[in-house]
Design a protein around this motif. Structure first.
Motif, PDB file in Angstrom:
ATOM      1  N   PRO A 113      84.614  21.814 -43.315  1.00 32.80           N
ATOM      2  CA  PRO A 113      84.452  22.887 -42.381  1.00 32.80           C
ATOM      3  C   PRO A 113      85.295  22.517 -41.238  1.00 32.80           C
ATOM      4  O   PRO A 113      85.435  23.306 -40.233  1.00 32.80           O
ATOM      5  N   ARG A 114      85.450  21.494 -40.930  1.00 34.02           N
ATOM      6  CA  ARG A 114      86.051  20.900 -39.594  1.00 34.02           C
ATOM      7  C   ARG A 114      87.733  21.787 -39.580  1.00 34.02           C
ATOM      8  O   ARG A 114      88.163  21.679 -38.633  1.00 34.02           O
ATOM      9  N   ASP A 115      88.283  21.672 -40.633  1.00 37.11           N
ATOM     10  CA  ASP A 115      89.698  22.446 -40.500  1.00 37.11           C
ATOM     11  C   ASP A 115      89.522  23.961 -40.247  1.00 37.11           C
ATOM     12  O   ASP A 115      90.035  24.738 -40.991  1.00 37.11           O
ATOM     13  N   TRP A 116      89.203  24.226 -39.287  1.00 33.28           N
ATOM     14  CA  TRP A 116      88.749  25.659 -38.872  1.00 33.28           C
ATOM     15  C   TRP A 116      90.158  26.561 -38.768  1.00 33.28           C
ATOM     16  O   TRP A 116      90.417  27.457 -38.684  1.00 33.28           O
ATOM     17  N   ARG A 117      90.925  25.559 -37.898  1.00 25.50           N
ATOM     18  CA  ARG A 117      92.308  26.379 -37.496  1.00 25.50           C
ATOM     19  C   ARG A 117      93.139  26.752 -38.900  1.00 25.50           C
ATOM     20  O   ARG A 117      93.407  27.669 -38.763  1.00 25.50           O
ATOM     21  N   THR A 118      93.005  25.790 -39.890  1.00 21.78           N
ATOM     22  CA  THR A 118      93.637  26.269 -41.246  1.00 21.78           C
ATOM     23  C   THR A 118      92.998  27.406 -41.791  1.00 21.78           C
ATOM     24  O   THR A 118      93.515  28.480 -42.113  1.00 21.78           O
ATOM     25  N   ALA A 119      91.588  27.471 -41.900  1.00 19.77           N
ATOM     26  CA  ALA A 119      90.906  28.435 -42.164  1.00 19.77           C
ATOM     27  C   ALA A 119      91.152  30.000 -41.617  1.00 19.77           C
ATOM     28  O   ALA A 119      91.511  30.734 -42.376  1.00 19.77           O
ATOM     29  N   LEU A 120      91.223  29.704 -40.355  1.00 16.71           N
ATOM     30  CA  LEU A 120      91.563  30.968 -39.626  1.00 16.71           C
ATOM     31  C   LEU A 120      92.992  31.571 -39.641  1.00 16.71           C
ATOM     32  O   LEU A 120      93.045  32.630 -39.757  1.00 16.71           O
TER      33      LEU A 120
END
Length: 217
Positions: free
Chosen positions: A81-88
């Motif tokens: 979940p730390r890869d929030w930027r890619t998810a957004l």
């Protein structure tokens, strides 16, 4: 053995009503939707629609929710979940793609999710993804709002199509910097998609700076 005769037309259902209303909105806009026109398109009497929806607004809410249901949310289920930027970023593209196919329903979506199940699932996934990545709850809420403003705004209308393709409309004596404005309409996709990508990158870059500041406190 006696058998019940099959109806000549498919039975009326919520899904059929929503599909017909969505097609009408796509073709002619929100104002084109009425119980009379929907009933005619479905081959039923107007009052029969009220067995499924009490008002026209409820029908439009259901159409909006059907569009929300097309938005991919799987990126928020990523095991990291730390890869929030890619998810957004992935979510923003999926959301904009759904809206691009149904731009006339954007004003209904802009009211917020209300009680719409799919709309609430979108809000829940974004908020959950941001808090899981370490964003404070209040900031996660603001990020969700910010992204929604940006994505919905990009889908309301085309910037490029707001300019006419008549060079004479942009007299250099009056508009010295619009000498190429008449070319924008024919380059609509390039301009509008480029603007979306530029804005999305700027938003994510700014959020990344805030995120790093949070982590170093």
């Amino acid at each position: 053995m006696w058998r019940m005769a099959r109806p000549r037309k498919p039975l009326l259902s919520r899904d059929r009503i929503v599909s017909a209303a969505g097609a009408l909105v796509d073709a002619e806009g929100l104002e084109a939707v009425s119980t009379r026109r929907l009933a005619a398109a479905l081959g039923v009497s107007g009052p029969s629609l009220y067995n499924h929806f009490r008002t026209k607004d409820q029908i439009l809410e259901a159409v909006a929710d059907a569009v929300s249901a097309r938005v991919d949310l799987t990126m928020f289920e990523d095991p990291d979940p730390r890869d929030w930027r890619t998810a957004l970023a992935d979510w923003a593209h999926s959301y904009r793609d759904a809206l691009a196919d149904h731009p006339h329903i954007v004003p209904v979506l802009a009211r917020g999710p209300g009680r719409r199940p799919a709309g609430l699932r979108v809000a829940d996934a974004v908020y959950g993804g941001m808090t899981a990545a370490g964003w404070p709850p209040a900031q996660a809420t603001r990020i969700g709002a910010l992204m929604r403003y940006f994505i919905l705004g990009s889908a309301v209308a085309s910037f490029a199509r707001g300019f006419v393709d008549d060079e004479a409309a942009y007299d250099p004596a009056d508009y010295p910097h619009l000498g190429q404005a008449h070319l924008l309409a024919e380059r609509q996709r390039e301009v509008d998609e480029g603007a979306f990508e530029t804005g999305l990158t700027a938003l994510l870059d700014g959020l990344a700076l805030q995120y790093e500041a949070l982590r170093t406190r």
